[in-house]
Scaffold this active site. Sequence first.
Site, PDB file in Angstrom:
ATOM      1  N   HIS A 528       0.768  -1.064   0.064  1.00 44.33           N
ATOM      2  CA  HIS A 528      -0.037   0.022   0.069  1.00 44.33           C
ATOM      3  C   HIS A 528       0.911   1.273  -0.175  1.00 44.33           C
ATOM      4  CE1 HIS A 528      -3.926  -1.665   1.703  1.00 44.33           C
ATOM      5  NE2 HIS A 528      -3.665  -2.183   0.734  1.00 44.33           N
ATOM      6  N   HIS A 571      -8.001  -0.227   3.017  1.00 43.63           N
ATOM      7  CA  HIS A 571      -7.692  -0.737   1.764  1.00 43.63           C
ATOM      8  C   HIS A 571      -7.802   0.653   0.970  1.00 43.63           C
ATOM      9  CE1 HIS A 571      -7.389  -5.106   2.892  1.00 43.63           C
ATOM     10  NE2 HIS A 571      -8.267  -4.680   3.792  1.00 43.63           N
TER      11      HIS A 571
HETATM   12  C1  LIG Z   1      -0.941  -7.379  -3.995  1.00 38.82           C
HETATM   13  C2  LIG Z   1      -1.966  -5.956  -3.785  1.00 38.82           C
HETATM   14  C3  LIG Z   1      -3.066  -6.504  -2.891  1.00 38.82           C
HETATM   15  C4  LIG Z   1      -3.821  -5.115  -2.617  1.00 38.82           C
HETATM   16  N1  LIG Z   1      -5.182  -5.558  -2.065  1.00 38.82           N
HETATM   17  C5  LIG Z   1      -6.113  -4.413  -1.951  1.00 38.82           C
HETATM   18  C6  LIG Z   1      -7.196  -4.669  -1.499  1.00 38.82           C
HETATM   19  O1  LIG Z   1      -7.766  -5.779  -1.305  1.00 38.82           O
HETATM   20  N2  LIG Z   1      -8.241  -3.730  -1.613  1.00 38.82           N
HETATM   21  C7  LIG Z   1      -7.772  -2.428  -1.881  1.00 38.82           C
HETATM   22  O2  LIG Z   1      -8.668  -1.480  -1.857  1.00 38.82           O
HETATM   23  N3  LIG Z   1      -6.558  -2.294  -2.373  1.00 38.82           N
HETATM   24  C8  LIG Z   1      -5.709  -3.230  -2.438  1.00 38.82           C
HETATM   25  N4  LIG Z   1      -4.359  -2.849  -2.876  1.00 38.82           N
HETATM   26  C9  LIG Z   1      -4.292  -1.521  -3.287  1.00 38.82           C
HETATM   27  C10 LIG Z   1      -4.619  -1.057  -4.599  1.00 38.82           C
HETATM   28  O3  LIG Z   1      -4.575  -1.775  -5.597  1.00 38.82           O
HETATM   29  C11 LIG Z   1      -3.428   0.064  -4.874  1.00 38.82           C
HETATM   30  O4  LIG Z   1      -3.229   1.117  -4.067  1.00 38.82           O
HETATM   31  C12 LIG Z   1      -3.982   1.068  -6.242  1.00 38.82           C
HETATM   32  O5  LIG Z   1      -4.305   0.111  -7.354  1.00 38.82           O
HETATM   33  C13 LIG Z   1      -2.973   1.909  -6.480  1.00 38.82           C
HETATM   34  O6  LIG Z   1      -3.382   2.661  -7.583  1.00 38.82           O
HETATM   35  P1  LIG Z   1      -2.589   3.404  -8.629  1.00 38.82           P
HETATM   36  O7  LIG Z   1      -3.111   4.264  -9.579  1.00 38.82           O
HETATM   37  O8  LIG Z   1      -1.651   4.433  -7.683  1.00 38.82           O
HETATM   38  O9  LIG Z   1      -1.364   2.504  -8.895  1.00 38.82           O
HETATM   39  P2  LIG Z   1      -1.366   1.152  -9.922  1.00 38.82           P
HETATM   40  O10 LIG Z   1      -2.998   0.609  -9.925  1.00 38.82           O
HETATM   41  O11 LIG Z   1      -0.362   0.277  -9.448  1.00 38.82           O
HETATM   42  O12 LIG Z   1      -1.301   1.569 -11.340  1.00 38.82           O
HETATM   43  C14 LIG Z   1       0.038   2.157 -11.725  1.00 38.82           C
HETATM   44  C15 LIG Z   1       0.191   1.574 -13.373  1.00 38.82           C
HETATM   45  O13 LIG Z   1       1.303   2.468 -13.772  1.00 38.82           O
HETATM   46  C16 LIG Z   1       2.184   1.405 -14.629  1.00 38.82           C
HETATM   47  N5  LIG Z   1       3.455   2.029 -14.761  1.00 38.82           N
HETATM   48  C17 LIG Z   1       4.459   1.979 -14.051  1.00 38.82           C
HETATM   49  N6  LIG Z   1       5.470   2.639 -14.447  1.00 38.82           N
HETATM   50  C18 LIG Z   1       5.189   2.812 -16.053  1.00 38.82           C
HETATM   51  C19 LIG Z   1       5.818   3.528 -16.889  1.00 38.82           C
HETATM   52  N7  LIG Z   1       7.025   3.962 -16.633  1.00 38.82           N
HETATM   53  N8  LIG Z   1       5.282   3.694 -18.226  1.00 38.82           N
HETATM   54  C20 LIG Z   1       4.066   3.012 -18.316  1.00 38.82           C
HETATM   55  N9  LIG Z   1       3.475   2.623 -17.284  1.00 38.82           N
HETATM   56  C21 LIG Z   1       3.965   2.597 -15.966  1.00 38.82           C
HETATM   57  C22 LIG Z   1       2.055   0.140 -13.928  1.00 38.82           C
HETATM   58  O14 LIG Z   1       2.203  -1.045 -14.833  1.00 38.82           O
HETATM   59  C23 LIG Z   1       0.421   0.249 -13.342  1.00 38.82           C
HETATM   60  O15 LIG Z   1      -0.384  -0.312 -14.340  1.00 38.82           O
HETATM   61  C24 LIG Z   1      -3.533  -3.866  -3.192  1.00 38.82           C
HETATM   62  C25 LIG Z   1      -2.440  -3.644  -3.983  1.00 38.82           C
HETATM   63  C26 LIG Z   1      -1.450  -4.838  -4.208  1.00 38.82           C
HETATM   64  C27 LIG Z   1      -0.274  -4.538  -5.053  1.00 38.82           C
END
Ligand SMILES: Cc1cc2nc3c(=O)[nH]c(=O)nc-3n(C[C@H](O)[C@H](O)[C@H](O)COP(=O)(O)OP(=O)(O)OC[C@H]3O[C@@H](n4cnc5c(N)ncnc54)[C@H](O)[C@@H]3O)c2cc1C
Length: 591
Positions: A528, A571
């Site tokens: 997280h 979460h």
């Molecule tokens: C294993 C796990 C379990 C979790 N369980 C829960 C849960 O049960 N419930 C809940 O609410 N939350 C959960 N979370 C947390 C939640 O999913 C994340 O906090 C959330 O998805 C983060 O969103 P984001 O948009 O910041 O990043 P992300 O959803 O991670 O998206 C970032 C994206 O950017 C892409 N990227 C990175 N660098 C580059 C680049 N240079 N060029 C192009 N693309 C790039 C990545 O590939 C990814 O697709 C969990 C997370 C994980 C990893």
Amino acid sequence: TPVHGVTTSTDGIDGKTYDYVVIGGGLAGLTVAGRLTEDPSVTVLVVEAGADDRNNPEVYDIYEFTVALGGPLDWNFPAEDGRTIAGGRTLGGSSSINGGSWTRGSVAQYDTWTTLLEPSEAEVGWNWEGMLHYMKKSENFMPPTPDQVVKGAESIPAVHGASGPVHSAFSHGMYKGPQQPAFLAAATNASGIVHCKDLSAGQANCVTMTPCSLNYNDNDRRSSSAQSYLTPVENIRTNWVTLTQHLVTRIIWANSTLPLVATGIEFAEYTNTTNGTTRYTAYARKEVIVAAGALRTPAILQLSGVGDADVLGPLNITALLDLKTVGKNLQEQTNNVMEASGTGWAYNGTGPNNAIAFPNLFQLFGNASDSKVAEINASIETWAASQASHAYSAAALETIFRAQANVIIKDKVPLIEYFFVTVGAAPGADVATVNWQLLPFSRGSVQIVSADPFVYPNVHVNYFNVSFDLDVQVAGLKLLREIYKTQPLSDLISSELLPGSAVPDDGEGGSDADWRVWALQNYGSVAHPLGTASMMRRELGGVVDAYLKVYDTQNVRVVDASILPTQLSAHLSSSIYGVAEKAADLIKAAW
Ligand SMILES: Cc1cc2nc3c(=O)[nH]c(=O)nc-3n(C[C@H](O)[C@H](O)[C@H](O)COP(=O)(O)OP(=O)(O)OC[C@H]3O[C@@H](n4cnc5c(N)ncnc54)[C@H](O)[C@@H]3O)c2cc1C
């Protein structure tokens, strides 16, 4: 017709201009793109490093949660102490591989965000009320069926959205065995944590059953950002293209004076076997939106010359914008798992797991609470000084820590989550509980270590560097052992397998010293991470303002977990959907 939908080919994209270019097709990136492309005259390019795995059961089958971890769909970011942090490297980002638990933090935690901004920015609405509106906007909640109610599911429909893209519901496989209700009842009996109907209502200090981001009417299929915002419109919206398997290597600027003006991005092919050598470009007429997640967004900014000049200089990257706090203020949580064998009852279901208990400081420390409160108040200055290298300054961090202490002490927000699991990893473990420390005072950093964009950034979480964080982790474990020994759960447990004899029970649940050793040897990183491009006023070390614009840039916004300035007792996904929904409206209003 312009190239649209999802593609791996740069044909028709390389050299083209879009209104918005979104870096990262994860949870937040696809949410923003989905909203911006509602206007057919607006064009959007999303570039995602991972592949389109929507038809891979490791993604769509939420019952397979954890199978993807450590494999090709997971960035598996190395951190210090031999730990790794999971993160989705696939379309939909972490929303495509996460556990799907659907909860929100406490009201005061969202209200805190505004107090860390300029007073003049209060009207932007970064508080519970403003966030609730947008969290609901993202959501299509299905209240529990009569059968699920029998199994213990409850809800407060008014705090959920009913017409948004992300499906949330209780599952077909929800456990009917005695274990989940017994855990919740024992948690209340052992510590006084109250029962509540819904963990999305802004009062997280309770025990209850939680829904998941899944579509009950589609065989419990995972409702990721890709499945909810992109799939329904990908063939219809000719104004939206998503390029997968390409890594964004940097932002391109029009100038080298402040404010910086972004004209587009550079990217390269990226697969499990290829780090492409050809650099492609795409241009943004209006904005570049960075949504690469909390561990990659700062790396992209740094590779683009936005970051601490002292870090970038040695890598021969010119700091066009010497913004020292890019990558700092990293807050990641830690967990330990306690497992036990059962007395032979039937699980009666397949999951996903959904019984959760969230104790606060007073429930965790009991009679020692007053001295713990005194310790926090007396230590803030020292803690801030000790973490200052991962912040703007000790003084800035002290202000942030006071806000954090305030919600812990005054608002009694949860410090620990107990996530109850049917079937643990140890042989014969019928029950397991993940004990996780939610609100660390320890701060860490993400910094690039090479000008090569394919090289992972250095992630330093600074696990347990503030001793209080370990005290909380240990207090959580001690109370958890007590919950295992409290009725009605105790009736279902035959013996504790983990830690078992590794932490001998001295009659008082085990010594703090033994628990500390075991916790430090066996803890995991929760996945997280947040805070690395925080939304705060500049004097506190903010990287973005209340409009999510990077300070001293004209048209670069960060929209992802990086902008959350402090951790939540939750979460994260429901809250990040809310952030991205709100960001989309801020962007629409700006043009
Ligand atoms: C294993 C796990 C379990 C979790 N369980 C829960 C849960 O049960 N419930 C809940 O609410 N939350 C959960 N979370 C947390 C939640 O999913 C994340 O906090 C959330 O998805 C983060 O969103 P984001 O948009 O910041 O990043 P992300 O959803 O991670 O998206 C970032 C994206 O950017 C892409 N990227 C990175 N660098 C580059 C680049 N240079 N060029 C192009 N693309 C790039 C990545 O590939 C990814 O697709 C969990 C997370 C994980 C990893």
